[in-house]
Design an enzyme around this catalytic site. Sequence first.
Site, PDB file in Angstrom:
ATOM      1  N   GLU A 103     -52.222   1.482 -10.849  1.00  0.00           N
ATOM      2  CA  GLU A 103     -52.516   2.569 -12.136  1.00  0.00           C
ATOM      3  C   GLU A 103     -53.525   1.614 -12.953  1.00  0.00           C
ATOM      4  O   GLU A 103     -54.534   2.158 -13.517  1.00  0.00           O
ATOM      5  CB  GLU A 103     -51.511   2.623 -12.748  1.00  0.00           C
ATOM      6  N   SER A 485      10.954  29.493 -12.721  1.00  0.00           N
ATOM      7  CA  SER A 485      11.974  28.492 -12.955  1.00  0.00           C
ATOM      8  C   SER A 485      11.423  27.184 -13.658  1.00  0.00           C
ATOM      9  O   SER A 485      12.198  26.412 -13.865  1.00  0.00           O
ATOM     10  CB  SER A 485      12.676  28.164 -11.614  1.00  0.00           C
TER      11      SER A 485
END
Length: 807
Positions: A103, A485
């Site tokens: 770059e 239960s």
Amino acid sequence: MAQKNIIWRIQMKKFNRKKFFKALLLIVIFGSALILGGFLGLYVAVRNTLPDVSELEKFEPKILTSIYADDGKVIKEIGIEKRVIISYNQISDILKKAILATEDPRFFKHRGIDVRGILRAFKENFRNILRRRKLQGGSTITQQLATNLFLHRQQTVHRKLLEMVLSVQIEKRYSKEKIFEMYCNQFFLGHGIYGVEAAANFFFGKRVSELNLAEAALIAGIFRGPSVYSPYSTPELTFDRRNHVLNRMVEEGFITKAQAEATRKEPMSVLPLGRDDSEFGAYFFEEVRRHIVNTYGEDALYRGGLKVHTTLNPLYQKFAENALVNGLRALDKRHGWRKDKKNLLEGEFLKKGQKLEDTWLKSWPGPSLEAGDILDAIVLSVTKREARVKVKNYIGRMLNDDVDWTRSKNLDGLIKPGDVIEVKVKSIDEQKKELAVSLDQEPKVEGAVLVIDPRTGQIKAMIGGYSFKRSQYNRATQAPRQPGSAIKPFLYTAALENGFTAASRILDAPTEFLDKWSGEPWTPKNYDRRYKGMVTLRTGIEESRNVVTAKILDQISPQTGVDYCKRFGLTTTIYPYLSLSLGTFDVKMLELVSAYTVFPNKGVRVMPYFITRIESREGGILEENRIESEEVISPQTAYLMTYLMQGVIEHQNGTANSAGFLLNDKPLAGKTGTTDKYTDAWFIGFSPSLCAGVWVGNDNNVSLGSNEAGAAAALPVWTEFFKNVIADEKLNAKIAGTEPAYEEFEVPSNIVFVPIDLRTGLLAAPICKWPFMEAFLNGTEPVRFCTYEDHMLTLDYSTLGRAKEER
């Protein structure tokens, strides 16, 4: 006269020369003024539209919100942009060199604009024009940063001038290292990723500081064009681009030719796309997401970079998810094969001319496979004994060896070409791209698991359904279901604090009650439709005798039962009917499991929570949990109930005795729950440090099937979860070179243990066949030894009760 003319002509020539030079000077001055004015005007025009570089200091990128597990590690990230901000020093040296080489090789030498770079790009572009190739840019890293942060990307003279002026100003204001840091954090690198740290994690599952040369070159190559270079969509192009970066690094002297040559031979290895397991912790993370959005707004969640510290234990979550999936699949298989599978050859699923072999299902997120995976497959061909299926890029072979659960041995009677079925991968031949698979089936039934640390109230695992993709409805926090239960421990607690002991005897026999509140007669039945005569309170809860519980509630009053349910934290509407003894009201799982944490935590309930604190991106504390607790019952009552519920697992007739093998490694207690017509199945159990609840059922309240009680449908999930927890504790102890610590339920003061007979509830004598050390609050233990007469009076009503019901 002639001489005068000559003199005049000479003077005129001198005059004309002066006039010409004067005029020329004026033209030059005027022209220069125009040019200078033009440049000045252009500069003013550019300057007037120039963004303020100081805005860089105020710039706040859209940062991911990080969610942390209970070990302090990031377990999930939420945001529009996948971005993790790092400093210059955290960027690996090899990645810095790879980026610079491709770059901006002269980055540390120029002042924002690289004249050499521009001339080089101009020269290359002239050649590219002649060769009709794509033009190159001559922008420096600083110019690219300026464009990325402040400018649009359309190429114009005005934009280029802005870019150059901005670059110079950025260079004056910031150090080279800071500029490079911003560049590496801001740039888009495809697939929703911003910055090199997020890219390193996405592509390789690493931190940027851990990248090798090949990986660094790949990421550096993507900077030039993330829409063009992708290891997933354009692998060959991206591979060439990676190697180009290696060549540039050699040219710039960053690596040797030998290093580049060796690296070029390496394959482009990246993690598979679509590997993100959106199912893991999905219901838990959705609760976190909803809380943040409701409290701080969507912008804070998706762009604010919050740090959310949660209570989630990833290992427990994994154990719970695996256990639930396995349990639901096992339940589903008990009810056989369903012929409800989609067929691609029927309807408009395929395009004209499209073959099954060329079809790719949406449920296949990526190409990778592992043995043990369960996923969709397309049936290509089938005979009585064998079927060929397509699974992603593989061809699978299925035999009829392990399809007994379908209640058929003929594969062609179960499936046909074009069917989309589920298969389990048994083995993989990568070279031949072939699989050995077995037939499977996605269950329709739903389930939920919730795990809480009773000492802190922290939610360690949460699953709200079989699949978050299939249904986002969280059955662990949102669904009101009947507990059956599973409600009994609260009623037995009320009994212990209202005159009953574990040795109290109640007649288990067919009984018709007149409900004082509803005014209606009511006759409860035991689950097994049998009756045992005189039994102790312990037997009543261990074997979940409905008649015993109803009689206890009748004696202490239904209103007392309601009051105790409320004390334990149940907030739903509960009516004081005798049917309360069977759990016939709705309750949410979170409240029910939280209520059970009272027993191992010595009578104290700590309010459950899933977020410990939330920090801003700067580290400021936005929210911090404060533990809230309340004493529900005494430590003594809590222990007595825990001791009773240990028998549910430990004793032969206990409804959860199939989990008894776990007791060699950890003390456990709990209670099953089953509702009428088997619509809900529960098991909630705990160790001294962990409480886990499991629910299984259908959203439409359809029956799970005959005999699919809590012990059959929910308990196996709970058992597998705790089995894995214990195995992990043993493994950690082995690694540490120690013995695994054995927890104990702490016995509080004023509790005594007395040997009694389990049948009579009296002090055990030498004649007793069922002696047992029972726990009592000091002063409430029995004082008389049992006799032959006492044993004779203990009548089993099983046969009598069944005969009476049949009449």
